[in-house]
Design a protein around this motif. Sequence first.
Motif, PDB file in Angstrom:
ATOM      1  N   SER A 257      -3.016  -7.721  -7.453  1.00  0.00           N
ATOM      2  CA  SER A 257      -3.488  -6.745  -6.471  1.00  0.00           C
ATOM      3  C   SER A 257      -3.269  -5.299  -6.921  1.00  0.00           C
ATOM      4  O   SER A 257      -4.128  -4.441  -6.685  1.00  0.00           O
ATOM      5  CB  SER A 257      -2.821  -6.982  -5.121  1.00  0.00           C
ATOM      6  OG  SER A 257      -1.405  -6.978  -5.237  1.00  0.00           O
ATOM      7  N   LYS A 258      -2.149  -5.025  -7.561  1.00  0.00           N
ATOM      8  CA  LYS A 258      -1.894  -3.652  -8.006  1.00  0.00           C
ATOM      9  C   LYS A 258      -2.924  -3.220  -9.049  1.00  0.00           C
ATOM     10  O   LYS A 258      -3.427  -2.093  -9.007  1.00  0.00           O
ATOM     11  CB  LYS A 258      -0.483  -3.535  -8.570  1.00  0.00           C
ATOM     12  CG  LYS A 258       0.618  -3.665  -7.521  1.00  0.00           C
ATOM     13  CD  LYS A 258       1.990  -3.442  -8.131  1.00  0.00           C
ATOM     14  CE  LYS A 258       3.080  -3.542  -7.053  1.00  0.00           C
ATOM     15  NZ  LYS A 258       4.441  -3.340  -7.621  1.00  0.00           N
ATOM     16  N   LEU A 259      -3.248  -4.118  -9.971  1.00  0.00           N
ATOM     17  CA  LEU A 259      -4.240  -3.807 -10.999  1.00  0.00           C
ATOM     18  C   LEU A 259      -5.605  -3.593 -10.370  1.00  0.00           C
ATOM     19  O   LEU A 259      -6.293  -2.607 -10.662  1.00  0.00           O
ATOM     20  CB  LEU A 259      -4.299  -4.943 -12.022  1.00  0.00           C
ATOM     21  CG  LEU A 259      -5.447  -4.874 -13.035  1.00  0.00           C
ATOM     22  CD1 LEU A 259      -5.316  -3.634 -13.898  1.00  0.00           C
ATOM     23  CD2 LEU A 259      -5.487  -6.138 -13.883  1.00  0.00           C
TER      24      LEU A 259
ATOM     25  N   THR B 237      -6.433  -2.834  -7.310  1.00  0.00           N
ATOM     26  CA  THR B 237      -6.479  -1.628  -6.483  1.00  0.00           C
ATOM     27  C   THR B 237      -6.657  -0.389  -7.353  1.00  0.00           C
ATOM     28  O   THR B 237      -7.414   0.525  -7.013  1.00  0.00           O
ATOM     29  CB  THR B 237      -5.198  -1.509  -5.644  1.00  0.00           C
ATOM     30  OG1 THR B 237      -5.071  -2.661  -4.805  1.00  0.00           O
ATOM     31  CG2 THR B 237      -5.242  -0.273  -4.768  1.00  0.00           C
ATOM     32  N   ALA B 238      -5.983  -0.383  -8.508  1.00  0.00           N
ATOM     33  CA  ALA B 238      -6.068   0.765  -9.405  1.00  0.00           C
ATOM     34  C   ALA B 238      -7.448   0.905 -10.044  1.00  0.00           C
ATOM     35  O   ALA B 238      -7.927   2.020 -10.279  1.00  0.00           O
ATOM     36  CB  ALA B 238      -4.993   0.664 -10.486  1.00  0.00           C
TER      37      ALA B 238
ATOM     38  N   THR C 247      -8.874  -6.521  -2.451  1.00  0.00           N
ATOM     39  CA  THR C 247      -8.160  -6.121  -3.666  1.00  0.00           C
ATOM     40  C   THR C 247      -6.656  -6.051  -3.411  1.00  0.00           C
ATOM     41  O   THR C 247      -5.860  -6.201  -4.337  1.00  0.00           O
ATOM     42  CB  THR C 247      -8.644  -4.751  -4.181  1.00  0.00           C
ATOM     43  OG1 THR C 247      -8.471  -3.771  -3.148  1.00  0.00           O
ATOM     44  CG2 THR C 247     -10.088  -4.787  -4.594  1.00  0.00           C
ATOM     45  N   LYS C 248      -6.277  -5.838  -2.158  1.00  0.00           N
ATOM     46  CA  LYS C 248      -4.871  -5.680  -1.805  1.00  0.00           C
ATOM     47  C   LYS C 248      -4.169  -7.013  -1.557  1.00  0.00           C
ATOM     48  O   LYS C 248      -2.933  -7.053  -1.490  1.00  0.00           O
ATOM     49  CB  LYS C 248      -4.742  -4.803  -0.555  1.00  0.00           C
ATOM     50  CG  LYS C 248      -5.311  -3.398  -0.730  1.00  0.00           C
ATOM     51  CD  LYS C 248      -5.229  -2.609   0.566  1.00  0.00           C
ATOM     52  CE  LYS C 248      -5.835  -1.218   0.410  1.00  0.00           C
ATOM     53  NZ  LYS C 248      -5.798  -0.455   1.686  1.00  0.00           N
ATOM     54  N   THR C 249      -4.944  -8.081  -1.402  1.00  0.00           N
ATOM     55  CA  THR C 249      -4.324  -9.365  -1.066  1.00  0.00           C
ATOM     56  C   THR C 249      -4.701 -10.487  -2.034  1.00  0.00           C
ATOM     57  O   THR C 249      -4.478 -11.653  -1.740  1.00  0.00           O
ATOM     58  CB  THR C 249      -4.707  -9.781   0.376  1.00  0.00           C
ATOM     59  OG1 THR C 249      -6.135  -9.788   0.516  1.00  0.00           O
ATOM     60  CG2 THR C 249      -4.103  -8.833   1.398  1.00  0.00           C
TER      61      THR C 249
END
Length: 373
Positions: free
Chosen positions: A221-223, A225-226, A215-217
């Motif tokens: 990614s920000k969405l 991760t949230a 999820t971080k790459t």
Amino acid sequence: MPILLLALLLTNLSTIAFLGLEIYLSRQWYLHKDIIGDHDYAQRCLIGALALLVFMIFGKGLIRILLSKSTQDVDEPKAERLKDQIKIQRPDGSIINIEQGGVKGKQTIVFIHGWNSNSMQWYYQKKYFAANYHLVLMDHPGLGRSKRANNNDFSLGKLAADLDAVIDKSAAKDPILWGHSMGGMTILTFCKIYKHKLPKIKGIILEHTTFTDPTKTSILSKLFTAIQNPVLKPLCWLMIVFSPLLWLSKWLSYFNGNMLIMTRFLTFAGTQTGKQLDFASRLAAMAPPAVTGRGVLAMFEYDATDTLAQIQVPTLIIGANKDRLTKPEASVKMNQSISGSQLVTLQPAGHTGFVERHAEVNQAVSEFISSRV
């Protein structure tokens, strides 16, 4: 991969919508076919229902044409296996399928495929390297011809243990480990858990993969991760619970072309042939949704960041400039952290660069082995 969940959900929902429309049109024709004055309406409903049925069964042919480039002078991939196959019974009840080819006694390349696929994905690599290497290909548990564990363990530690067993069982000589996506994560986890065995590993190839929770790459990614805990994890469990229904919808999506649309925009860069697109989509359709869901849940717990600096094995990292599942930045980070590693970035290419840019990939790997391993 997080975006894979949402793409599969959208694909399945669109196919279910097609089925719903098919039922509605068929029912309207049945209700109105004998009513005076409604014959034209009933006839239109019947034509619409028949046309939609034909599209749902044969639509992928049209979609494949629309989303492909010329096939001139291209070796088209086939979903086929090597004849020499053995199975490993694991302590957890899983059975890992291994196929072997090439020349036994020569240096071994162990291929570890990505998630939502199986070992048949290495078509081009099998043809290219068979003359000079011993080839060993494994299916992850629950995928291809491998059976999942009784406890449904799909953790990266479990997959790394399976890889260790495959290396031993195949009597791999001076093994080179080549992993794509989840296969690369499996290799990095192997390096983390079985570091005492790394002196026996002669080379590592990490293709379109990452070193941490994907999820971080991935893109957005920000969405992702949230929404990982409130949205993505529940979606994984829904895939597990409704796996039989979703698997049927998945195959229908393959035949009506929705799966090809998803595969094109999620994993290719636009230079693929129609048969390459069909090949990757078919392998994705073979993967049970429950296995996909459990595997993605396992990825959420994955992190090999601290392992990178400890790897002293010659390493080739292959990234792609249009990889949406694993952004090129992940490859750059691994290249910077693994001492002496080499980075090759395919352009243009997506997450299936080993298919779409197979000639460049095979050449890069061949040069890496001859010069570094």
